[in-house]
Scaffold this motif. Structure first.
Motif, PDB file in Angstrom:
ATOM      1  N   UNK A   1      -9.530  39.880   2.271  1.00  7.26           N
ATOM      2  CA  UNK A   1     -10.044  40.235   3.588  1.00  7.26           C
ATOM      3  C   UNK A   1     -10.438  41.719   3.624  1.00  7.26           C
ATOM      4  N   UNK A   2     -11.421  42.049   4.461  1.00  9.68           N
ATOM      5  CA  UNK A   2     -11.954  43.420   4.439  1.00  9.68           C
ATOM      6  C   UNK A   2     -10.909  44.513   4.574  1.00  9.68           C
ATOM      7  N   UNK A   3     -10.030  44.428   5.580  1.00  9.18           N
ATOM      8  CA  UNK A   3      -9.099  45.530   5.796  1.00  9.18           C
ATOM      9  C   UNK A   3      -8.113  45.672   4.646  1.00  9.18           C
ATOM     10  N   UNK A   4      -7.747  44.553   4.019  1.00  9.43           N
ATOM     11  CA  UNK A   4      -6.793  44.622   2.913  1.00  9.43           C
ATOM     12  C   UNK A   4      -7.457  45.067   1.611  1.00  9.43           C
ATOM     13  N   UNK A   5      -8.642  44.536   1.321  1.00  9.12           N
ATOM     14  CA  UNK A   5      -9.300  44.912   0.078  1.00  9.12           C
ATOM     15  C   UNK A   5      -9.815  46.349   0.140  1.00  9.12           C
ATOM     16  N   UNK A   6     -10.291  46.769   1.306  1.00  7.37           N
ATOM     17  CA  UNK A   6     -10.713  48.172   1.438  1.00  7.37           C
ATOM     18  C   UNK A   6      -9.532  49.115   1.214  1.00  7.37           C
TER      19      UNK A   6
END
Length: 243
Positions: A85-90
């Motif tokens: 997911x975006x917030x975790x991978x970022x």
């Protein structure tokens, strides 16, 4: 990354380790082929059988740092699909960059550590493959496709905003004029979510509206494929040496 044949993998690995250690201590300006050869216990001419120039050798050290970082992203997603997911991978990208000195040096244009290496052909190829702007855009397209990022504004504008967000955090964290925050992760992740979450995503929700476990798994598979392809291309640029 280098064309000359590796006659002795153990010797090549020793050269890489010595170069890495020297770069971390003294930076690229304090690095000489003679010093590397002496520390690696080889003749200066022998080093040129493995890498044609000092710049090519340093570029490979940098590339290997990128390879290690990519392996961490992949391992995280393999262990937990929700990590795509975006917030975790970022956050994983951000944290890993801070922890890998040469990835970080490229990100913040650290002239002391890598000098003008970003102008070197091999490093430009590396940045074309795994640079922060490239990853941000490729991953953003993936997230939009799987309903994990809003699609109500232009992709180019959204990608620029995401890159600016990441660059801003890098600037604040690596600078000396800003007071550090006690717990950066929730602030970082909340900022990414505020930028990218679809409009119907409940605040703080584990699952996004319109993005069920099936689409989460599909997004994870797609992210693994994207990062895996980049990793494999990067590996093909390197000498077959374990360090």
């Amino acid at each position: 990354m280098a064309e000359p044949t590796r006659h002795d993998p153990a010797k090549a690995a020793r050269i890489l380790k010595v170069t890495r250690d020297s770069l971390l201590r003294r930076g690229v300006r304090g690095l000489s082929v003679a010093d590397i050869a002496r520390a690696a216990q080889i003749g200066k001419g022998t080093l040129y059988l493995y890498w044609r120039t000092k710049e090519e050798l340093v570029a490979e050290v940098v590339a290997r740092d990128f390879l290690d970082a990519t392996g961490e992203y992949l391992a995280g997603i393999e262990a937990d699909a929700d990590a795509a997911r975006p917030h975790r991978l970022c956050w994983a990208l951000f944290r890993s960059t801070l922890e890998h000195p040469f990835v970080r040096a490229v990100q913040v244009a650290d002239v002391h550590t890598i000098g003008l290496l970003t102008e070197h052909e091999e490093t430009r190829r590396l940045l074309d493959l795994l640079g922060p702007g490239v990853l941000s855009r490729d991953l953003l397209e993936l997230w939009r496709e799987h309903g994990m990022a809003r699609r109500d504004w232009a992709l180019d504008h959204q990608a620029y905003a995401l890159r600016a967000l990441l660059a801003g955090f890098f600037t604040l964290v690596t600078g000396t004029s800003t007071e550090p925050i006690a717990d950066l992760k929730p602030v970082f992740e909340a900022t990414v979510r505020a930028l990218l979450d679809p409009p119907d995503a409940p605040s703080g929700a584990v699952s996004y509206s319109g993005s069920d476990s099936g689409s989460t798994e599909a997004a994870a598979v797609a992210a693994l494929r994207l990062l895996g392809e980049q990793r494999d291309t990067l590996r093909a640029m390197l000498a077959p040496v374990e360090i």
